[in-house]
Design a protein around this motif. Structure first.
Motif, PDB file in Angstrom:
ATOM      1  N   LYS B 267      78.543 -33.298 -44.650  1.00  0.00           N
ATOM      2  CA  LYS B 267      78.966 -34.533 -45.291  1.00  0.00           C
ATOM      3  C   LYS B 267      78.183 -34.758 -46.587  1.00  0.00           C
ATOM      4  O   LYS B 267      78.742 -35.132 -47.615  1.00  0.00           O
ATOM      5  CB  LYS B 267      78.719 -35.696 -44.326  1.00  0.00           C
ATOM      6  N   VAL B 268      76.883 -34.526 -46.513  1.00  0.00           N
ATOM      7  CA  VAL B 268      76.042 -34.718 -47.694  1.00  0.00           C
ATOM      8  C   VAL B 268      76.465 -33.759 -48.806  1.00  0.00           C
ATOM      9  O   VAL B 268      76.615 -34.152 -49.965  1.00  0.00           O
ATOM     10  CB  VAL B 268      74.562 -34.484 -47.316  1.00  0.00           C
ATOM     11  N   LEU B 269      76.691 -32.489 -48.429  1.00  0.00           N
ATOM     12  CA  LEU B 269      77.102 -31.498 -49.426  1.00  0.00           C
ATOM     13  C   LEU B 269      78.459 -31.869 -50.015  1.00  0.00           C
ATOM     14  O   LEU B 269      78.693 -31.723 -51.214  1.00  0.00           O
ATOM     15  CB  LEU B 269      77.159 -30.104 -48.792  1.00  0.00           C
ATOM     16  N   THR B 270      79.367 -32.341 -49.152  1.00  0.00           N
ATOM     17  CA  THR B 270      80.698 -32.716 -49.633  1.00  0.00           C
ATOM     18  C   THR B 270      80.596 -33.838 -50.654  1.00  0.00           C
ATOM     19  O   THR B 270      81.227 -33.788 -51.713  1.00  0.00           O
ATOM     20  CB  THR B 270      81.583 -33.195 -48.464  1.00  0.00           C
ATOM     21  N   LYS B 271      79.795 -34.847 -50.322  1.00  0.00           N
ATOM     22  CA  LYS B 271      79.676 -35.983 -51.236  1.00  0.00           C
ATOM     23  C   LYS B 271      79.116 -35.546 -52.582  1.00  0.00           C
ATOM     24  O   LYS B 271      79.624 -35.931 -53.636  1.00  0.00           O
ATOM     25  CB  LYS B 271      78.742 -37.043 -50.632  1.00  0.00           C
ATOM     26  N   ALA B 272      78.061 -34.744 -52.530  1.00  0.00           N
ATOM     27  CA  ALA B 272      77.455 -34.288 -53.780  1.00  0.00           C
ATOM     28  C   ALA B 272      78.447 -33.440 -54.568  1.00  0.00           C
ATOM     29  O   ALA B 272      78.561 -33.578 -55.791  1.00  0.00           O
ATOM     30  CB  ALA B 272      76.183 -33.496 -53.497  1.00  0.00           C
ATOM     31  N   ALA B 273      79.196 -32.589 -53.865  1.00  0.00           N
ATOM     32  CA  ALA B 273      80.164 -31.726 -54.550  1.00  0.00           C
ATOM     33  C   ALA B 273      81.244 -32.576 -55.216  1.00  0.00           C
ATOM     34  O   ALA B 273      81.665 -32.300 -56.336  1.00  0.00           O
ATOM     35  CB  ALA B 273      80.799 -30.748 -53.562  1.00  0.00           C
ATOM     36  N   MET B 274      81.655 -33.619 -54.519  1.00  0.00           N
ATOM     37  CA  MET B 274      82.746 -34.440 -55.054  1.00  0.00           C
ATOM     38  C   MET B 274      82.298 -35.181 -56.322  1.00  0.00           C
ATOM     39  O   MET B 274      83.005 -35.172 -57.328  1.00  0.00           O
ATOM     40  CB  MET B 274      83.216 -35.431 -53.995  1.00  0.00           C
ATOM     41  N   THR B 275      81.110 -35.814 -56.268  1.00  0.00           N
ATOM     42  CA  THR B 275      80.629 -36.514 -57.468  1.00  0.00           C
ATOM     43  C   THR B 275      80.468 -35.529 -58.617  1.00  0.00           C
ATOM     44  O   THR B 275      80.818 -35.820 -59.756  1.00  0.00           O
ATOM     45  CB  THR B 275      79.249 -37.160 -57.221  1.00  0.00           C
ATOM     46  N   THR B 276      79.918 -34.346 -58.292  1.00  0.00           N
ATOM     47  CA  THR B 276      79.710 -33.342 -59.322  1.00  0.00           C
ATOM     48  C   THR B 276      81.020 -32.934 -59.975  1.00  0.00           C
ATOM     49  O   THR B 276      81.092 -32.794 -61.195  1.00  0.00           O
ATOM     50  CB  THR B 276      79.113 -32.066 -58.707  1.00  0.00           C
ATOM     51  N   SER B 277      82.055 -32.735 -59.141  1.00  0.00           N
ATOM     52  CA  SER B 277      83.302 -32.207 -59.684  1.00  0.00           C
ATOM     53  C   SER B 277      83.845 -33.146 -60.756  1.00  0.00           C
ATOM     54  O   SER B 277      84.332 -32.693 -61.788  1.00  0.00           O
ATOM     55  CB  SER B 277      84.330 -32.002 -58.577  1.00  0.00           C
ATOM     56  N   VAL B 278      83.734 -34.449 -60.514  1.00  0.00           N
ATOM     57  CA  VAL B 278      84.248 -35.397 -61.498  1.00  0.00           C
ATOM     58  C   VAL B 278      83.445 -35.291 -62.797  1.00  0.00           C
ATOM     59  O   VAL B 278      84.004 -35.241 -63.892  1.00  0.00           O
ATOM     60  CB  VAL B 278      84.187 -36.836 -60.942  1.00  0.00           C
TER      61      VAL B 278
END
Lengths: 195, 429
Positions: B267-278
């Motif tokens: 979950k933590v990795l997903t959240k960080a990946a999502m913010t990063t992608s934007v």
């Protein structure tokens, strides 16, 4: 209306499945990126032997991570915009404006996707400088990875975003026809967003 | 013809097109009208090459580190530490909020992360303590802009990437300005606390309590030391330092504090990946936008215009402050830097402004703009964290904004505030 919902529901399910897979890839890619960079530090400092591939390998993962998870961000409203004008307008006119903006975005996405395909085609001509696949067991020796595999990330991401955009367009058309229509939701959002 | 990309972009932005699409649609449309199909392909390639960068990878890693610390309860320890140190002052929790922001800034590189981490904890606590919610939200929003000024900093990584500056120099240069802003915000709280009789903690923390809180916050607070020490000592590149910070945060949360489990990791990795992608897509789009900026001769026109206004660098810096502040109201700091940095940077370096100093002027101006309406990302997040309306927070933030503007002028006109540390460590001449 029935037609729209008839398209929207299966499309929504498809997008949900694809994006879920994308998110799973993305978090694994993020974890691998960290590991690769740590490996690089370890090899350089502890073993005194800098590796050639971690830099490019981690970038490869970062590009794919971005491409596969950005569509989720797009679907969940993570793309920043100023909603002031839309909020000031009466709801129906605001919804028409919203639809128009989605269509502008769709043009950008489709155009970008087409350019992306050309870019990928050009990428078959060039091989990566440091990324190689050990395919000795197939009798192929060390095979340099073509840059097209990296280039492909962005068009794939744009394609997923096109699907999301079409879904959002259909939703806003459905809203214009019947503001109280029962539109399908993405339940993953609740699962991931809730702490 | 091409010169109209800027007004067109602003128009798209104002009617609500997401920034990412606006940055591509405006120049793309004009190039298409001009029949420059080939340049549209260039636009696309620059989105791609703009994102394909090793230095930029520090952004996802710092995001991840911040996310891990937040999930791992590290935020709470920082708040407890601040509470033990200065909670007894009048307006205690408001001071604690600002101090926590400054400390948190040493762990994370984004104002939004700061707001969501500290706001969700401190705004309810302040409300319970008798503060008005809008005041609590305003303090949180105002102090969060310190996040990207004190290193590590996402926008300074972007600045260094676009302008070819040293990340280490920019990181060092941000420390004093960040502390300066923090202290000036505390002065406002001190003043308001006297006038409005703000509550304080019931008693001063005893020395053993202070020791305990420091001990608990020790590992988290070691992070900035590792990051900066590693970069300055030449042990790692900034990107590697960011990965080390993420791993360190992970170890602290999982094994030392035991506040997080393996199961939380996806979950933590997903959240960080999502913010990063934007952020990465925005950077890519901004890099593409930048190529059109240069194709259009806008930099020359703008340089001539600016130099025509005055030859006095101080007057020009003053005008630039205003311009950047207004831009910061509409545009996120990252894209603003990518688009304006290459135009403005050279003009001012030619006038004798130190490049590192100018980087800080731009970064501070634009981050403060993050907490101003209508496009203040920080305001939106604070609003969603606190449940208070954006307009209400925007009003309550005014006194803080006023001192921030004073701080911006100080930073602009006293170069030593930014340059002292980088020069001390030999990262700037």
């Amino acid at each position: 209306m029935a037609v729209i919902l008839g398209v929207l529901k299966p499309l929504g399910r498809l997008v949900t499945l694809l994006l879920r897979a994308g998110r799973n890839f993305a978090w694994i890619a993020m974890g691998l990126m960290v590991l690769i960079i740590m490996l690089q530090v370890f090899f350089r400092y502890v073993l005194g032997n800098a590796l050639a591939w971690p830099d490019e390998g981690a970038r490869f993962l970062m590009l794919w991570m971005t491409a596969l998870i950005a569509p989720t961000a797009y679907r969940w409203g993570g793309f920043v915009s100023i909603d002031m004008v839309k909020d000031l307008l009466p709801p129906r006119i605001g919804a028409v404006l919203g639809l128009a903006l989605l269509l502008v975005s769709l043009v950008v996405l489709v155009y970008g996707f087409r350019l992306g395909l050309n870019h990928v085609n050009s990428g078959w001509l060039f091989a990566s400088s440091s990324l190689k696949l050990p395919l000795e067991f197939l009798g192929l020796g060390l095979v340099r990875i073509k840059l097209a595999w990296m280039y492909m990330s962005l068009p794939v991401g744009l394609f997923l975003m096109i699907l999301v955009n079409i879904e959002l367009c259909l939703k806003s058309i459905a809203y214009l026809i019947d503001p109280d229509a029962d539109l399908p939701e993405d339940h993953d959002r609740v699962i991931v967003a809730v702490e | 013809m091409l010169f109209f990309f800027l007004p067109l972009f602003l128009f798209f932005l104002m009617i609500g097109l997401p920034v990412f699409f606006g940055m591509l649609a405006a120049p793309g449309f004009l190039l298409w009208l001009n029949g420059q199909e080939r340049d549209i392909a260039l636009l696309y390639r620059n989105v791609y090459t703009g994102m394909d960068s090793f230095p930029l990878m520090a952004i996802p890693f710092f995001m991840l580190a911040g996310e891990l610390m937040n999930r791992g309860g590290i935020t709470m320890r920082i708040v407890e530490f601040s509470q033990a140190m200065i909670g007894h002052l009048k307006g205690g929790l408001a001071h604690v909020n600002i101090m926590s922001s400054m400390l948190f800034a040493g762990l994370s590189g984004s104002a939004v992360a700061d707001v969501s981490a500290l706001g969700s904890m401190l705004i309810p606590a302040m409300e319970k303590n008798g503060y008005k919610r809008r005041f609590a939200a305003a303090v949180t929003a105002a102090s969060s802009v310190i996040g990207p000024i004190i290193p590590p900093s996402g926008i300074m990584i972007i600045y260094a990437y676009v302008m070819g500056e040293s990340v280490a120099a920019l990181f060092l240069a941000g420390i004093v300005p960040g502390i300066l802003i923090g202290i000036s915000l505390m002065l406002v709280v001190g003043f308001l606390a006297k006038r409005n009789d703000f509550p304080a903690a019931s008693r001063r923390a005893t020395w053993p309590e202070k020791g305990q809180a420091s001990l608990k916050a020790f590992f988290p607070l070691l992070t900035p030391v590792i990051i900066l020490g590693g970069i300055l000592g030449g042990v790692f590149t900034p990107t590697e330092a960011s990965a080390v910070a993420a791993v360190y945060a992970f170890i602290v949360a999982l094994f030392i504090l035991k506040t997080m489990g393996w199961a939380d990791l996806p979950k933590v990795l997903t959240k960080a990946a999502m913010t990063t992608s934007v952020v990465l897509l925005l950077v890519g789009a901004a890099m593409a936008f930048k190529t059109v900026v240069s194709l259009s001769h806008a930099p020359e026109i703008m340089a001539n215009f600016i130099l025509g206004l005055s030859e006095n660098p101080y007057i020009l810096l003053f005008l630039i402050n205003i311009l950047l502040f207004v831009v910061g109201m509409f545009l996120d700091a990252g894209p603003a830097i990518i688009i304006l940095g290459p135009i403005l940077g050279p003009i001012f370096t030619d006038l004798g402004v130190h490049p590192v100093h100018f980087a800080i002027i731009m970064s501070v101006n634009l981050t403060v703009g993050l907490a101003t309406p209508p496009m203040g990302l920080v305001l939106f997040v604070t609003s969603s964290v606190s449940g208070e309306r954006v307009e209400t927070i925007a009003k309550a933030i005014l006194p803080f904004l006023a001192v921030q503007i004073v701080a911006i002028f100080l930073i602009t006109f006293v170069p030593q505030i930014s340059l002292y540390l980088p020069q001390l460590f030999g990262f700037a001449n």
